[in-house]
Design a protein around this motif. Structure first.
Motif, short mmCIF file in Angstrom:
data_model
loop_
_atom_site.label_atom_id
_atom_site.label_comp_id
_atom_site.label_asym_id
_atom_site.label_seq_id
_atom_site.Cartn_x
_atom_site.Cartn_y
_atom_site.Cartn_z
N VAL A 288 7.92 7.73 -2.96
CA VAL A 288 7.36 7.21 -1.71
C VAL A 288 7.18 8.38 -0.75
CG1 VAL A 288 9.63 6.62 -0.76
CG2 VAL A 288 7.61 5.47 0.11
N ASP A 289 6.06 8.39 -0.07
CA ASP A 289 5.78 9.44 0.90
C ASP A 289 6.67 9.25 2.13
OD1 ASP A 289 3.87 11.60 1.93
OD2 ASP A 289 3.75 10.06 3.49
N ALA A 290 7.28 10.32 2.60
CA ALA A 290 8.20 10.23 3.74
C ALA A 290 7.50 9.68 4.98
CB ALA A 290 8.81 11.60 4.03
N HIS A 291 6.24 10.05 5.19
CA HIS A 291 5.51 9.55 6.36
C HIS A 291 5.26 8.06 6.24
CE1 HIS A 291 5.05 13.56 7.94
NE2 HIS A 291 4.53 13.97 6.80
N ASP A 292 4.95 7.60 5.02
CA ASP A 292 4.75 6.17 4.78
C ASP A 292 6.06 5.42 5.00
OD1 ASP A 292 3.32 3.84 4.00
OD2 ASP A 292 4.11 4.04 1.96
N LEU A 293 7.14 6.01 4.51
CA LEU A 293 8.45 5.38 4.67
C LEU A 293 8.81 5.26 6.15
CD1 LEU A 293 10.76 4.29 2.87
CD2 LEU A 293 11.83 6.52 3.06
N GLU A 294 8.51 6.31 6.91
CA GLU A 294 8.80 6.27 8.34
C GLU A 294 7.93 5.24 9.06
OE1 GLU A 294 9.87 9.37 11.86
OE2 GLU A 294 8.41 10.03 10.38
N ALA A 295 6.66 5.19 8.70
CA ALA A 295 5.74 4.25 9.35
C ALA A 295 6.10 2.80 9.01
CB ALA A 295 4.31 4.55 8.92
N ARG A 296 6.73 2.61 7.87
CA ARG A 296 7.06 1.26 7.41
C ARG A 296 8.58 1.08 7.29
NH1 ARG A 296 4.20 1.01 1.98
NH2 ARG A 296 4.99 -1.12 1.98
N ALA A 297 9.32 1.64 8.24
CA ALA A 297 10.79 1.66 8.16
C ALA A 297 11.41 0.27 8.18
CB ALA A 297 11.36 2.51 9.29
N GLU A 298 10.70 -0.72 8.70
CA GLU A 298 11.23 -2.09 8.74
C GLU A 298 10.85 -2.89 7.48
OE1 GLU A 298 13.32 -2.95 11.10
OE2 GLU A 298 13.02 -1.13 12.25
N THR A 299 10.04 -2.29 6.62
CA THR A 299 9.58 -2.96 5.40
C THR A 299 10.71 -3.06 4.40
OG1 THR A 299 7.37 -2.06 5.77
CG2 THR A 299 7.86 -2.81 3.54
N PRO A 300 10.86 -4.21 3.74
CA PRO A 300 11.94 -4.33 2.75
C PRO A 300 11.82 -3.28 1.64
CG PRO A 300 10.98 -6.48 3.23
CD PRO A 300 10.11 -5.45 3.91
N PHE A 301 12.97 -2.79 1.18
CA PHE A 301 12.98 -1.81 0.10
C PHE A 301 12.22 -2.33 -1.12
CE2 PHE A 301 16.92 0.20 1.98
CZ PHE A 301 16.39 1.47 2.09
N SER A 302 12.29 -3.63 -1.36
CA SER A 302 11.64 -4.20 -2.54
C SER A 302 10.13 -3.92 -2.55
CB SER A 302 11.90 -5.71 -2.63
OG SER A 302 11.42 -6.36 -1.46
N GLU A 303 9.52 -3.83 -1.37
CA GLU A 303 8.09 -3.55 -1.29
C GLU A 303 7.77 -2.10 -1.66
OE1 GLU A 303 5.75 -5.08 1.91
OE2 GLU A 303 7.00 -6.88 2.06
N PHE A 304 8.77 -1.24 -1.63
CA PHE A 304 8.60 0.15 -2.07
C PHE A 304 8.93 0.28 -3.56
CE2 PHE A 304 9.54 0.68 2.50
CZ PHE A 304 8.43 1.44 2.87
N GLY A 305 9.41 -0.81 -4.16
CA GLY A 305 9.78 -0.79 -5.57
C GLY A 305 11.23 -0.41 -5.81
N LEU A 306 12.04 -0.45 -4.76
CA LEU A 306 13.46 -0.07 -4.88
C LEU A 306 14.30 -1.34 -4.95
CD1 LEU A 306 15.44 2.40 -4.78
CD2 LEU A 306 15.71 1.87 -2.36
N ASP A 307 15.08 -1.46 -6.02
CA ASP A 307 15.95 -2.62 -6.17
C ASP A 307 17.38 -2.27 -5.76
OD1 ASP A 307 16.96 -1.13 -8.28
OD2 ASP A 307 16.11 -2.41 -9.84
N SER A 308 18.26 -3.25 -5.86
CA SER A 308 19.65 -3.03 -5.41
C SER A 308 20.36 -1.97 -6.25
CB SER A 308 20.43 -4.35 -5.42
OG SER A 308 20.42 -4.91 -6.72
#
Length: 88
Positions: free
Chosen positions: A25-45
């Protein structure tokens, strides 16, 4: 108390997501979408648990057990950085 010490940044979290969970995941995208659930980035528990373990190794202290249950990057960083700052 010094501020800024032991703080995990968005860029570090993005790198850890790649390293510990194989999620790119791009750090800028992660920062812009910091409130987005991890699951939407493809990260599971399980991936988040790997990140928690890696951070515990890097900082030499246990993180709160809630860390692996955080739903978004913002919630995770707030909890982890609060814990690292206080040493709790």
């Amino acid at each position: 108390m010094t501020t800024g010490v032991n703080q995990v940044t968005i860029a570090e979290l993005a790198a850890l997501m790649k390293q510990a969970a194989g999620v790119s995941v791009d750090a800028h995208d992660l920062e812009a979408r910091a409130e987005t659930p991890f699951s939407e980035f493809g990260l599971d528990s399980l991936g988040l648990l790997g990140i928690v373990g890696e951070l515990e190794n890097q900082h030499g202290q246990a993180l709160p057990t809630d860390a692996e249950r955080c739903k978004s990057p913002r919630a995770f960083l707030d909890l982890v950085n609060g814990s690292l700052t206080t040493g709790a």
